[in-house]
Design an enzyme around this catalytic site. Structure first.
Site, mmCIF file in Angstrom:
data_model
loop_
_atom_site.group_PDB
_atom_site.id
_atom_site.type_symbol
_atom_site.label_atom_id
_atom_site.label_comp_id
_atom_site.label_asym_id
_atom_site.label_seq_id
_atom_site.Cartn_x
_atom_site.Cartn_y
_atom_site.Cartn_z
ATOM 1 C CG HIS A 209 14.963 53.810 51.052
ATOM 2 N ND1 HIS A 209 15.202 52.453 51.047
ATOM 3 C CD2 HIS A 209 15.031 54.189 52.359
ATOM 4 C CE1 HIS A 209 15.394 52.031 52.297
ATOM 5 N NE2 HIS A 209 15.307 53.081 53.102
ATOM 6 C CD GLU A 210 15.434 57.727 53.620
ATOM 7 O OE1 GLU A 210 14.647 57.660 54.588
ATOM 8 O OE2 GLU A 210 16.499 57.069 53.563
ATOM 9 C CG HIS A 213 11.682 54.781 55.617
ATOM 10 N ND1 HIS A 213 11.381 53.472 55.954
ATOM 11 C CD2 HIS A 213 13.014 54.812 55.332
ATOM 12 C CE1 HIS A 213 12.491 52.751 55.882
ATOM 13 N NE2 HIS A 213 13.484 53.528 55.494
ATOM 14 C CG HIS A 219 14.870 49.412 56.236
ATOM 15 N ND1 HIS A 219 15.788 49.782 57.191
ATOM 16 C CD2 HIS A 219 14.816 50.454 55.360
ATOM 17 C CE1 HIS A 219 16.264 50.973 56.909
ATOM 18 N NE2 HIS A 219 15.689 51.400 55.801
#
Length: 262
Positions: A209-210, A213, A219
């Site tokens: 997930h990170e 980013h 998101h």
């Protein structure tokens, strides 16, 4: 759970007498307002919006039933562990669609959690990076210097950026969008119970997930997307990016725009 008492307290201000709001309801309301102002819009930006408007906005974003009430499903949802990056919509990009403008990306790991071996963390971060390289031309290589494209670190509380961690609980990690002027960063809250299994918080899932980013993805509203803000365990061995994740990262990192030299 938003009682009749709370309705009168907040939506009928013209009543001559307003009953006292129970402490548990007041605590839930304070939690919601802090959550909304941290992850959506600031107090200044919402000063002319009612509590009902804010609740409906959050419920719409997360595809919950739009009751406009601080009900139990809404409270249960916003109390789940999550990423510390602010929310946007569907698969999304940061303002200006920043990205890393090369296809050979270096990363470094500058600190580790106390409860996992360095070797385990290194394998997990590499595996998480390979998730994104499997659907793009991007290739990740670990280096042993501070000036890498993405720097991974475990920290607690205040750790040098404007977003201090809150200890074990709500915010698990955060990352910064690509920027041409400073190094990319992925920070994990070292107070969490990090693991390589379903116990505690699975580091692989949060790292995927990170890294999203750090590559430029915001998101997603899709609950099947790894870029959905709330943490949900799934078996890392069976993990696959959702169509939403793949569409977003491939739209951002078009093969024709990366060039050949990297």
């Amino acid at each position: 759970m938003l009682s009749t008492l709370l309705i009168f307290a907040f939506f009928l201000p013209w009543c001559l007498s307003i009953p006292v709001v129970p402490k548990d309801v007041h605590d839930d309301l304070s939690f919601f307002q802090d959550y909304f102002h941290r992850f959506f819009y600031s107090e200044e930006e919402t000063q002319y919006n009612s509590l009902e408007d804010q609740l409906r906005f959050l419920q719409h974003f997360f595809r919950l039933e739009e009751t406009g009430w601080l009900d139990e499903p809404t409270m249960a949802f916003i109390r789940q562990p999550r990423c510390g990056v602010r929310d946007i919509a569907d698969y999304s990009f940061f303002p200006g669609k920043p990205k890393i403008h090369k296809n050979r990306i270096t990363y470094s790991i500058v600190s580790y959690p106390d409860n996992m071996s360095r070797k385990t963390v290194q394998k997990i971060v590499q595996k998480a990076a390979e998730v994104w390289s499997s659907v793009t031309p991007l290739k990740f290589r670990r280096v042993y210097r501070r000036n890498s494209d993405i720097e991974f670190a475990f920290a607690s509380g205040y750790h040098g950026d404007p977003y201090p961690f809150d200890g074990k609980g709500e915010v698990l990690a955060h990352a910064f969008a690509p920027d041409p002027y400073y190094q990319g960063a992925v920070h994990f809250d070292s107070d969490e119970d990090w693991s390589d299994s379903e116990e505690g918080i699975n580091l692989f899932l949060v790292a995927v997930h990170e890294i999203g980013h750090a590559l430029g993805l915001g998101h997603s509203q899709d609950k099947n997307s790894i870029m959905f803000p709330n943490y949900k365990y799934q078996d890392p061995e069976l993990f696959r990016l959702s169509d939403d994740d793949i569409e977003g990262i491939q739209m951002l990192y078009k093969v024709s725009t990366l060039g050949r030299s990297g």
